[in-house]
Motif scaffolding. Structure first.
Motif, short mmCIF file in Angstrom:
data_model
loop_
_atom_site.label_atom_id
_atom_site.label_comp_id
_atom_site.label_asym_id
_atom_site.label_seq_id
_atom_site.Cartn_x
_atom_site.Cartn_y
_atom_site.Cartn_z
N ASP A 83 -16.22 63.61 38.41
CA ASP A 83 -16.64 62.24 38.75
C ASP A 83 -17.55 61.67 37.66
O ASP A 83 -17.50 60.46 37.37
N ARG A 84 -18.36 62.52 37.08
CA ARG A 84 -19.22 62.06 35.99
C ARG A 84 -18.38 61.62 34.79
O ARG A 84 -18.64 60.57 34.21
N TYR A 85 -17.37 62.38 34.41
CA TYR A 85 -16.54 62.01 33.26
C TYR A 85 -15.75 60.73 33.53
O TYR A 85 -15.57 59.90 32.64
N ILE A 86 -15.30 60.59 34.77
CA ILE A 86 -14.54 59.38 35.12
C ILE A 86 -15.43 58.15 35.01
O ILE A 86 -15.02 57.11 34.48
N SER A 87 -16.65 58.26 35.49
CA SER A 87 -17.52 57.07 35.59
C SER A 87 -18.36 56.84 34.34
O SER A 87 -19.00 55.79 34.23
N TRP A 88 -18.34 57.77 33.40
CA TRP A 88 -19.21 57.66 32.21
C TRP A 88 -18.37 57.99 30.97
O TRP A 88 -18.55 59.04 30.36
N PRO A 89 -17.46 57.13 30.58
CA PRO A 89 -16.51 57.45 29.50
C PRO A 89 -17.20 57.83 28.19
O PRO A 89 -18.13 57.15 27.74
N GLY A 90 -16.74 58.91 27.59
CA GLY A 90 -17.18 59.28 26.26
C GLY A 90 -18.40 60.16 26.18
O GLY A 90 -18.55 60.93 25.21
N GLN A 91 -19.32 60.09 27.15
CA GLN A 91 -20.58 60.81 27.03
C GLN A 91 -20.36 62.32 26.96
O GLN A 91 -21.03 63.02 26.21
N ALA A 92 -19.40 62.81 27.73
CA ALA A 92 -19.19 64.26 27.81
C ALA A 92 -18.61 64.84 26.52
O ALA A 92 -18.57 66.06 26.36
N LEU A 93 -18.16 63.99 25.61
CA LEU A 93 -17.57 64.48 24.36
C LEU A 93 -18.62 64.97 23.38
O LEU A 93 -18.31 65.75 22.47
N ALA A 94 -19.86 64.54 23.56
CA ALA A 94 -20.88 64.79 22.54
C ALA A 94 -21.24 66.27 22.42
O ALA A 94 -21.52 66.76 21.33
N TYR A 95 -21.23 66.98 23.54
CA TYR A 95 -21.77 68.34 23.57
C TYR A 95 -21.01 69.28 22.64
O TYR A 95 -21.58 69.90 21.74
N LYS A 96 -19.72 69.40 22.86
CA LYS A 96 -18.93 70.36 22.09
C LYS A 96 -18.79 69.95 20.64
O LYS A 96 -18.87 70.79 19.73
N LEU A 97 -18.58 68.66 20.39
CA LEU A 97 -18.45 68.21 19.01
C LEU A 97 -19.75 68.41 18.24
O LEU A 97 -19.73 68.80 17.07
#
Length: 586
Positions: free
Chosen positions: A511-525
């Protein structure tokens, strides 16, 4: 100092992470002419003006969030960017070139947010504007209490402006997806209570310190209670009604950022903002698939070690239902985290030359937000562990979570940067947090726990891999949802089958990834960038490489875009791996 070398096999993925626009890449030292004191002075005057404007705009009260205010702010920020464009970065000193790059990123982000009217979606399934207004403890002076009471009195105006903005977003299809909103209004319920024993705003008045005279304490309690009853409670009640009766029922049924107005361009902007890299959604998706495959191979090695025959999904499910890994009380979970943090303390001198004096605490996530909050979060004063629904918080994950949020992750990171940077860091940079750098460091800290010997059992090591898989899978899931038409069920299955996260956590994360586009990409990259730069520094410096100096140099930078980090490590290699001035490394 020799430390076991990193093995990271996804070379193509690592090369892709380094991609960035030419405009964002700082000049190399070889191309830089003699720095100009005039250019430095011009830049310093610019960002000091920016800092004063930010302070004047927000002050000690609640900010204005009307469209008119955002439009006026856009004009001001555009003016700052025009002044920055007039400065030749080649004439700046090394430190000021970093400050210029950071300022540019901040200004461009604000301009891009205004372009898409981000203020019209002022919350998501993870973060919102209403949960952090009530302090968990008291203040130290009468003036601080008076300011707090003034802010409480201002909450109705502040909420009304956010509500108007959210309604405008709703009308144009720029809203949080409905599927992620179930139960989210429950966090408001304690704030709607007129019972001072229930309402979180009363906590500050229960704990008025003894250095304030009793007569003043009585007055502040009366004024505080009046503000709660007359301003806070009605504001939260009105917000609860708006969310449950108007916003939630009429929010969009689609999931993808691409489905919103100008959605494809909006998602590309979100990717740039959170990763600070110039990568497309398709490129990130492929990087994620490569990392998932690499981590799966490591997971199978541990499964073989413990004698499990079956798939990764089956092993994850067996871990979720194994009572050995479930804390019986919140204190048991907190105790595991605290013991991990103390064992980390014993290893820190081997990995860092500068050790901050500040000490952080570990606290549980506040109960009013815990049901929908992430597993933990780090900060300068304390890191947080979520103790809600203990079966969903298996203990084999706690070492990796503590390394990420507490030390050598975010709490240590915050203390290091505050003490090492101090007054030398411009004021405008002390408020800034780039997710790629910050969250990349947090995930790298989890990896560092392997070298520190923190993971003592195969299950804790699997928990670490599961957490890394969690971040790698995000690259696939976030881009899958927002650019490739994935359903929520497909995303839930993908994350649940590949990680040992509880089903509860899997749901809240998706639900966090759906509602907050792009933010979750930062960690692994971000983590991949740090690990790639470490490999390069180890290879090029050879015996001169000192892991303590490498880590110190990274953290001393503060929060910066990833291209700026790359430039700093290139300089670190060029100068023979020098550490920080004034820090002993013998």
């Amino acid at each position: 100092m020799t430390i076991r070398k990193i093995a990271l096999t996804s070379a193509a993925a690592l090369l892709a992470v380094t991609a960035m626009p030419a405009a964002a890449r700082p000049d190399t030292p070889e191309a830089t002419p003699v720095a100009s004191a005039e250019a430095d002075a011009t830049l310093i005057a610019l960002y000091e003006d920016y800092s004063r404007w930010v302070d004047d705009e927000f002050g000690n009260g609640l900010p204005s969030v009307t469209p008119e205010t955002h439009t006026a702010n856009l004009a001001k920020v555009s003016g700052f960017l025009a002044r920055l464009d007039a400065i030749d970065p080649a004439l700046l000193s090394d430190d000021e070139r970093v400050n210029a790059a950071v300022l540019r990123s901040v200004l461009v982000e604000q301009i891009e947010d205004a372009r898409y009217r981000e203020w019209e979606m002022p919350f998501d399934s993870d973060s919102n504007f209403w949960s952090y207004l009530a302090p968990r403890g008291g203040f130290q002076s009468v003036e601080e209490y008076q300011n707090h009471i003034s802010r409480m009195r201002d909450i109705p105006r502040y909420f009304a402006e956010h509500t108007d903005n959210a309604r405008a977003g709703l009308e144009r299809g720029f809203s949080v997806p409905r599927v992620t909103l179930e139960g989210r209004a429950d966090s408001l319920i304690p704030f709607t209570s007129e019972d001072m024993g229930v309402n979180p705003f009363w906590a500050a008045f229960e704990n008025i310190p003894g250095n304030i005279p009793e007569s003043e304490r009585d007055r502040l309690r009366k004024e505080g209670e009046a503000a709660i009853l007359e301003a806070v409670v009605p504001a939260y009640q009105a917000l609860f009604t708006f969310l449950t009766q108007d916003y939630f029922p009429h929010s969009r049924e689609t999931l993808a950022a691409h489905a919103m107005p100008d959605g494809e361009a909006y998602y590309a902007q979100q990717i740039r903002q959170y990763t600070t890299l110039d990568l497309s959604a398709d490129e990130i998706h492929q990087i994620g698939l490569g990392e998932v495959a690499r981590i799966e191979a490591a997971m199978r090695e541990i499964m073989a070690e413990v004698g499990f025959e079956g798939s990764i999904a089956e092993f994850n499910e067996s871990l979720r239902t194994d009572p050995r890994f479930i804390a019986k009380t919140p204190d048991e979970l907190m105790g595991v985290s605290a013991y991990v943090a103390k064992r980390v303390d014993g290893e820190m001198g081997k990995y860092f030359g500068f050790l901050p004096r500040h000490r952080f605490s570990i606290r549980p996530v506040a109960p009013e937000i815990a049901p929908f909050y992430t597993a933990g979060r780090g900060g300068y004063e304390y890191c947080q562990m979520n103790t809600y629904d203990l079966p969903s918080r298996p203990l084999y994950n706690i070492p990796a979570l503590t390394l990420h949020e507490c030390a050598p992750g975010h709490s240590f990171q915050a203390a290091f940067q505050r003490e090492q940077g101090g007054d030398d860091i411009p004021a405008f940079r002390r408020r800034i947090y780039f997710s790629g750098m910050g969250e990349g460091w947090g995930l790298y800290a989890e990896f560092l726990g392997e070298e520190m010997g923190i993971y003592r059992t195969p299950y804790e090591k699997f928990g670490r891999l599961s957490y890394e898989m969690w971040r790698a899978a995000r690259l696939v899931i976030d881009t899958g949802i927002h650019s490739q038409g994935w359903s929520r069920d497909r995303a839930v299955s993908y994350l649940g089958d590949r990680t040992a996260l509880s089903r509860h956590e899997v749901g809240t994360e998706i639900d966090r990834y759906i509602s907050w586009p792009g933010q979750a990409l930062a960690y692994k990259l971000g983590e991949m960038q740090i690990r790639r730069l470490r490999i390069k520094a180890e290879q090029e410096l050879g015996e001169k490489f000192d892991i303590r100096k490498f880590h110190d140099v990274i953290l001393a930078l503060g929060s910066v875009p990833l291209p700026v980090l790359e430039q700093r490590i290139e300089a670190f290699i060029a100068d023979g791996g020098q550490g920080l001035n004034g820090v002993g490394y013998e």
